[in-house]
Write a protein that holds these residues in place. Structure first.
Motif, PDB file in Angstrom:
ATOM      1  N   GLY A  40       0.821  -1.186   0.147  1.00  0.00           N
ATOM      2  CA  GLY A  40      -0.077   0.038  -0.084  1.00  0.00           C
ATOM      3  C   GLY A  40       0.867   1.308   0.004  1.00  0.00           C
ATOM      4  N   ASP A  41       2.004   1.247   0.183  1.00  0.00           N
ATOM      5  CA  ASP A  41       3.050   2.365  -0.006  1.00  0.00           C
ATOM      6  C   ASP A  41       2.822   3.033  -1.428  1.00  0.00           C
ATOM      7  N   MET A  42       2.694   4.263  -1.248  1.00  0.00           N
ATOM      8  CA  MET A  42       2.647   5.306  -2.418  1.00  0.00           C
ATOM      9  C   MET A  42       4.189   5.963  -2.426  1.00  0.00           C
ATOM     10  N   TRP A  43       4.358   7.031  -3.688  1.00  0.00           N
ATOM     11  CA  TRP A  43       5.473   7.602  -3.683  1.00  0.00           C
ATOM     12  C   TRP A  43       5.520   8.775  -2.551  1.00  0.00           C
ATOM     13  N   ASP A  44       4.506   9.431  -2.588  1.00  0.00           N
ATOM     14  CA  ASP A  44       4.599  10.418  -1.526  1.00  0.00           C
ATOM     15  C   ASP A  44       4.600   9.964  -0.129  1.00  0.00           C
ATOM     16  N   TYR A  45       4.117   8.877   0.097  1.00  0.00           N
ATOM     17  CA  TYR A  45       4.215   8.422   1.606  1.00  0.00           C
ATOM     18  C   TYR A  45       5.602   8.150   1.747  1.00  0.00           C
ATOM     19  N   ILE A  46       6.353   7.437   0.820  1.00  0.00           N
ATOM     20  CA  ILE A  46       7.869   7.070   0.871  1.00  0.00           C
ATOM     21  C   ILE A  46       8.535   8.430   1.088  1.00  0.00           C
ATOM     22  N   ALA A  47       8.517   9.397   0.490  1.00  0.00           N
ATOM     23  CA  ALA A  47       8.970  10.759   0.461  1.00  0.00           C
ATOM     24  C   ALA A  47       8.806  11.142   1.949  1.00  0.00           C
ATOM     25  N   ASN A  76      15.480   4.164  -9.661  1.00  0.00           N
ATOM     26  CA  ASN A  76      14.249   4.052  -9.673  1.00  0.00           C
ATOM     27  C   ASN A  76      13.419   3.974 -10.827  1.00  0.00           C
ATOM     28  N   ARG A  77      13.979   4.143 -11.962  1.00  0.00           N
ATOM     29  CA  ARG A  77      13.577   4.232 -13.103  1.00  0.00           C
ATOM     30  C   ARG A  77      12.425   3.257 -13.523  1.00  0.00           C
ATOM     31  N   GLU A  78      12.842   1.988 -13.215  1.00  0.00           N
ATOM     32  CA  GLU A  78      11.712   0.802 -13.592  1.00  0.00           C
ATOM     33  C   GLU A  78      10.697   0.759 -12.741  1.00  0.00           C
ATOM     34  N   LEU A  79      10.549   1.582 -11.606  1.00  0.00           N
ATOM     35  CA  LEU A  79       9.477   1.499 -10.892  1.00  0.00           C
ATOM     36  C   LEU A  79       8.274   2.704 -11.058  1.00  0.00           C
ATOM     37  N   LEU A  80       8.675   3.400 -12.170  1.00  0.00           N
ATOM     38  CA  LEU A  80       7.873   4.648 -12.356  1.00  0.00           C
ATOM     39  C   LEU A  80       6.585   4.426 -12.474  1.00  0.00           C
ATOM     40  N   SER A  81       6.317   3.308 -13.245  1.00  0.00           N
ATOM     41  CA  SER A  81       4.879   2.830 -13.572  1.00  0.00           C
ATOM     42  C   SER A  81       4.017   2.255 -12.308  1.00  0.00           C
ATOM     43  N   ILE A  82       4.604   2.043 -11.346  1.00  0.00           N
ATOM     44  CA  ILE A  82       3.901   1.742  -9.953  1.00  0.00           C
ATOM     45  C   ILE A  82       3.334   2.917  -9.380  1.00  0.00           C
ATOM     46  N   TYR A  83       1.949   3.026  -9.057  1.00  0.00           N
ATOM     47  CA  TYR A  83       1.212   3.821  -8.126  1.00  0.00           C
ATOM     48  C   TYR A  83       1.366   3.505  -6.752  1.00  0.00           C
ATOM     49  N   ILE A  84       0.903   2.426  -6.395  1.00  0.00           N
ATOM     50  CA  ILE A  84       0.633   1.787  -5.139  1.00  0.00           C
ATOM     51  C   ILE A  84       1.641   0.647  -5.045  1.00  0.00           C
ATOM     52  N   VAL A 138      12.604  13.722  -5.957  1.00  0.00           N
ATOM     53  CA  VAL A 138      13.846  13.141  -5.502  1.00  0.00           C
ATOM     54  C   VAL A 138      13.744  11.952  -5.913  1.00  0.00           C
ATOM     55  N   LEU A 139      12.671  11.077  -5.444  1.00  0.00           N
ATOM     56  CA  LEU A 139      12.650   9.506  -5.659  1.00  0.00           C
ATOM     57  C   LEU A 139      12.395   9.255  -7.140  1.00  0.00           C
ATOM     58  N   LEU A 140      11.596  10.078  -7.595  1.00  0.00           N
ATOM     59  CA  LEU A 140      11.244  10.001  -8.950  1.00  0.00           C
ATOM     60  C   LEU A 140      12.062  10.103 -10.125  1.00  0.00           C
TER      61      LEU A 140
END
Length: 73
Positions: free
Chosen positions: A11-18, A37-45, A30-32
């Motif tokens: 359930g983690d999302m990019w903004d929560y990880i930040a 992390n390039r291969e992860l950019l299509s993941i939202y949740i 910074v994360l994006l």
């Protein structure tokens, strides 16, 4: 440049990880922008166990970081 891998929980999302890593969800860019992390950019949740690279960021304060009403202090 330093940094570390954060292992996601279901359930983690990019903004929560930040928020967890930098205590600032606006640092999601910074994360994006991290090449690792390039291969992860299509993941939202995220599902559990994904490793997200969290580059070290400098704690430089700029005038943009100060609320306008506190600018004169």
């Amino acid at each position: 440049m330093g940094g570390y891998y954060y292992e996601t929980k279901q359930g983690d999302m990019w903004d929560y990880i930040a928020w967890i890593v930098y205590k600032d969800e606006t640092k999601v860019e910074v994360l994006l922008n991290a090449e690792e992390n390039r291969e992860l950019l299509s993941i939202y949740i995220f599902s559990a166990g994904t490793k997200v690279w969290c580059p070290e960021v400098s704690e430089e304060s700029t005038s943009d970081d100060i609320a306008p009403w506190r600018d004169s202090e």
